[in-house]
Design an enzyme around this catalytic site. Sequence first.
Site, PDB file in Angstrom:
ATOM      1  N   TRP A   7       0.858  -1.216  -0.047  1.00  0.00           N
ATOM      2  CA  TRP A   7      -0.251   0.113   0.010  1.00  0.00           C
ATOM      3  C   TRP A   7       0.734   1.111   0.059  1.00  0.00           C
ATOM      4  O   TRP A   7       0.426   2.398  -0.625  1.00  0.00           O
ATOM      5  CB  TRP A   7      -1.014   0.085   1.065  1.00  0.00           C
ATOM      6  CG  TRP A   7      -1.819  -1.187   1.218  1.00  0.00           C
ATOM      7  CD1 TRP A   7      -1.837  -2.176   2.018  1.00  0.00           C
ATOM      8  CD2 TRP A   7      -2.808  -1.920   0.132  1.00  0.00           C
ATOM      9  NE1 TRP A   7      -2.401  -3.549   1.760  1.00  0.00           N
ATOM     10  CE2 TRP A   7      -3.020  -2.945   0.592  1.00  0.00           C
ATOM     11  CE3 TRP A   7      -3.268  -1.186  -0.953  1.00  0.00           C
ATOM     12  CZ2 TRP A   7      -4.095  -3.682  -0.372  1.00  0.00           C
ATOM     13  CZ3 TRP A   7      -3.934  -1.883  -1.868  1.00  0.00           C
ATOM     14  CH2 TRP A   7      -4.475  -3.206  -1.429  1.00  0.00           C
ATOM     15  N   ASP A  60      -1.468   6.982   6.348  1.00  0.00           N
ATOM     16  CA  ASP A  60      -2.404   5.939   6.005  1.00  0.00           C
ATOM     17  C   ASP A  60      -2.848   5.020   7.097  1.00  0.00           C
ATOM     18  O   ASP A  60      -1.786   4.172   7.425  1.00  0.00           O
ATOM     19  CB  ASP A  60      -2.117   5.172   4.791  1.00  0.00           C
ATOM     20  CG  ASP A  60      -3.232   4.205   4.397  1.00  0.00           C
ATOM     21  OD1 ASP A  60      -4.076   4.084   5.067  1.00  0.00           O
ATOM     22  OD2 ASP A  60      -3.024   3.360   3.323  1.00  0.00           O
ATOM     23  N   LYS A  64     -12.145  -1.888   8.614  1.00  0.00           N
ATOM     24  CA  LYS A  64     -11.177  -2.637   9.068  1.00  0.00           C
ATOM     25  C   LYS A  64     -11.737  -2.661  10.729  1.00  0.00           C
ATOM     26  O   LYS A  64     -12.108  -3.628  11.304  1.00  0.00           O
ATOM     27  CB  LYS A  64      -9.908  -2.184   9.179  1.00  0.00           C
ATOM     28  CG  LYS A  64      -9.215  -1.889   7.724  1.00  0.00           C
ATOM     29  CD  LYS A  64      -8.924  -3.286   6.872  1.00  0.00           C
ATOM     30  CE  LYS A  64      -8.204  -2.802   5.551  1.00  0.00           C
ATOM     31  NZ  LYS A  64      -8.032  -3.827   4.618  1.00  0.00           N
TER      32      LYS A  64
END
Length: 362
Positions: free
Chosen positions: A101, A173, A197
Amino acid sequence: MRVINFNAGPAGLPLPALERARDELLDFQGSGMSVMEHSHRGKEYESVHNEAISLLTELLGIPDTHQVLFLTGGASQQFAQVPMNFLPPGASADYLMTGVWSEKAYEEAKLVGQARIAATTVLPDKRYVRVPRQDELQLDPKAAYVHVTSNNTIYGTQWHRWPDVGNVPLVADMSSDFMWKPMDVSRFAFIYAGAQKNLGPSGVLIAVARKDFIARGRKDIPKIFRYSTHAENNSLYNTPPTLAIYLCRNVLAWAKQVGGVARLEQWNREKGELLYGALDKHAGFYHAPVERESRSYMNVVFKLPTPELDDTFVAEAKKAGMVGLKGYRTMGGIRASIYNAVTVDNVRTLVSFMEEFVRKNG
């Protein structure tokens, strides 16, 4: 019967948050219709929207210098939107590479402007098994910002000490570990996290942004992509994902009811100790590749002696009522995502299954 959900995302939600949604689904607060049918400009939905912001502010101790935003597009959109807003012509941004990511965020930034890799721990086989040490960071003191990915769902690594980036704005992030423990929000100029999440369902992204950092964002991009647009309109510039925000409200209310983020951290650490304890106890059978100081408390990755045993483990776990344990498609092996909604007892059940699996197959 509900299963034990170890999916990496969209992930499980706390049962009380779902039960509240079930009870209110058809008739929200006596209005005669569902919350998802209400106008985002109406007082019924507005109360939910503002309560979610208030709860998050309270739970994380967000200071007045920062503002909560509800956005769409997920973290992947923010990979592009962050540099669109905060990377002006002639400037450069630093990226700390710790997994897939962070790589994707860096690649998007390069399309917008100048970006550089200020640290990476990638191995020759393209895996990551730890986060960088402070002495490995090669930071530009004039960078527009430093970008970090706090937790890595694929490789199972996590930052446990935030990097010291001096006076450069720190952008993070936190999609896969936001609100797993208390944190000093003031340390960050911009935090973004996909809700699916730890915070709610897919469809909404939560950002916590320093107000002066938002104000300096570029004005030569379309209004819809400016964070300042959403900040000035309390995240109601256009129709937000109202049902997803409603469910986030339910999750945040649950978190407050059980004792706040400090209690979530207590449970998360207990879950991590149980699971890593089982892996270390049977290190000859379960191989956990991540270096100890970088182990994630959210995504625990490991492999068995053969791919065939990996597959058997996943299949038998599913029969025992545990799902979502198959590793990321390019990694193989096993991944147990133990986000906030996964209980300590859920992890005890998995550990008991692991002990029995070793006895039968070790």
